[in-house]
Design an enzyme around this catalytic site. Structure first.
Site, PDB file in Angstrom:
ATOM      1  CG  HIS A  30      -3.975  -1.053  -1.390  1.00 57.96           C
ATOM      2  ND1 HIS A  30      -3.872  -1.114   0.500  1.00 57.96           N
ATOM      3  CD2 HIS A  30      -5.305  -2.095  -1.101  1.00 57.96           C
ATOM      4  CE1 HIS A  30      -3.664  -1.711   1.297  1.00 57.96           C
ATOM      5  NE2 HIS A  30      -4.289  -2.676  -0.587  1.00 57.96           N
TER       6      HIS A  30
ATOM      7  CB  SER B 245      -1.269   0.045   0.885  1.00 58.66           C
ATOM      8  OG  SER B 245      -1.596   0.765   0.892  1.00 58.66           O
ATOM      9  CB  THR B 246       1.096   4.047   2.594  1.00 56.46           C
ATOM     10  OG1 THR B 246       0.233   4.097   2.872  1.00 56.46           O
ATOM     11  CG2 THR B 246       2.312   5.485   2.127  1.00 56.46           C
TER      12      THR B 246
ATOM     13  CG  MET C 166      -2.275   3.456   7.162  1.00 56.54           C
ATOM     14  SD  MET C 166      -0.594   4.111   8.696  1.00 56.54           S
ATOM     15  CE  MET C 166      -2.115   4.249   9.848  1.00 56.54           C
TER      16      MET C 166
ATOM     17  CG  ASP D  16      -5.635  -5.334   2.467  1.00 59.84           C
ATOM     18  OD1 ASP D  16      -6.475  -6.138   2.543  1.00 59.84           O
ATOM     19  OD2 ASP D  16      -5.449  -4.982   1.119  1.00 59.84           O
TER      20      ASP D  16
END
Length: 343
Positions: free
Chosen positions: A187, A161-162, A281, A284
């Site tokens: 993401h 993600s991030t 973050m 998930d």
């Protein structure tokens, strides 16, 4: 609780005022300054020392990406880029931005305000705890000793993600065409995943594509789940791996979800898989990675020191889903080492 101090850099007066007004409405955020261009932004950074900066890519006097490249080596600062649908966001991420949001196009004022109130504050809050050190990149030609692989039954699954766009690139740039089929969930908003895949395809020795239902998972090929309202899952058809793209509700707040992909890999591939969870973050992918490990797969988590946000890998590590925890620059070597032993 201390508020996150934000500098807004946006050349449009109307959009800049909307950003300031609506971000200030969030009790966890205070806009300390707003700038029209990088020169005003530079002065504001020195004067107000913001925690996070939002940055438009298209700016007068100096482009946002050029500004980032000059800024980050001298004054590392978490930056969230606000951009229309353009592959320039990946240049911005490469230059040091933590994350980006897609600017609403053709939307009315209410839709724009909803975007500023709901999506942007979340990105700012994540960015405020992100590390902004640059990633160390090691080209493939400087990594001798990676064993040659020959195992078509294996699959490699990656979730992030991030900070993940750069982290994923760092890993797959080191993969050769002998790597088993790779499936990836990052993401990202709809539209950007296709541009991201095309960009990586130009930079890597492996073939990188945005996935479509029915795509075969083949050695030397990386399939990236499309952003939007669908999940990607691994299936087996006539003894061969494929992916399917299915619409569905968000899982862990995300669509596509890393957990959905990893759970399918655990079910379909079992011990013929390697799972990799990278910077991001939230949690998930943690449960899905645990399911993979319990099914006999080998699992890798990025370590805290090289993560932009040590969230997803930490949750996975804490629940026992991570077998090997490695620095980002060592993950490709670890993957090759694992796969060479399984053959």
């Amino acid at each position: 609780m201390r508020q996150i101090r934000v500098l807004v850099v946006e050349d449009s007066l109307v959009f800049r005022e909307l950003l300031v007004q609506n971000l200030n409405a969030d009790p966890a955020i205070t806009v300390v300054a707003a700038a029209r261009d990088p020169f005003e932004a530079r002065d504001a950074i020195i004067k107000y020392k913001p925690d996070v900066m939002t940055l438009d890519v298209e700016l007068p006097r100096m482009g946002g990406i050029e500004f980032l490249r000059k800024l980050m080596p001298q004054y590392p600062l978490p930056v969230v880029v606000i951009s229309s649908l353009s592959d320039k966001v990946f240049d911005a991420l490469n230059a040091g931005a933590v994350d980006f949001v897609a600017k609403p196009s053709g939307a009315n004022r209410m839709q724009i305000e909803a975007f500023i109130k709901n999506e942007l504050p979340v990105k700012i809050k994540v960015a405020s705890i992100a590390k902004v050190s640059r990633w160390k990149k090691t080209p493939l030609e400087e990594m001798p000793g990676l064993p040659s692989l020959n195992n078509k039954e294996m699959v490699v699954a990656i979730g992030a993600s991030t900070g993940g766009t750069e982290a994923i690139a760092s890993v797959i740039k080191e993969f050769g065409t002998d790597i088993p089929g790779v499936v990836v969930v990052q993401h990202m908003p709809a539209g950007f995943t296709e541009m991201y895949a095309k960009r990586l395809n130009e930079q890597c020795s492996v073939c990188v594509r945005e996935a479509k239902s029915g795509d075969a998972v083949l050695p030397g090929k990386v399939l990236i789940a499309p952003g939007g309202d669908a999940h990607m899952q691994l299936v087996k058809v006539n003894g061969a791996y494929q992916v399917v793209i299915r619409q569905g509700p968000k899982v862990n707040g995300h669509c596509p979800s890393v957990d959905v992909l990893f759970q399918s890999v655990a079910t379909v591939a079992g011990n013929k898989a390697v799972g990799i969870i990278l910077t991001g973050m939230g949690g998930d992918g943690a449960k899905g990675l645990l399911a993979m490990r319990q099914a006999g797969a080998v699992t890798i988590g990025q370590d805290e020191s090289t993560c932009v946000v040590y969230g997803m890998p930490k949750v996975a590590y804490d629940i026992g889903a991570v077998e090997y925890q490695d620095k980002l620059q060592d993950i490709a070597k670890r993957t090759y080492s694992i796969l060479s032993k399984i053959q």
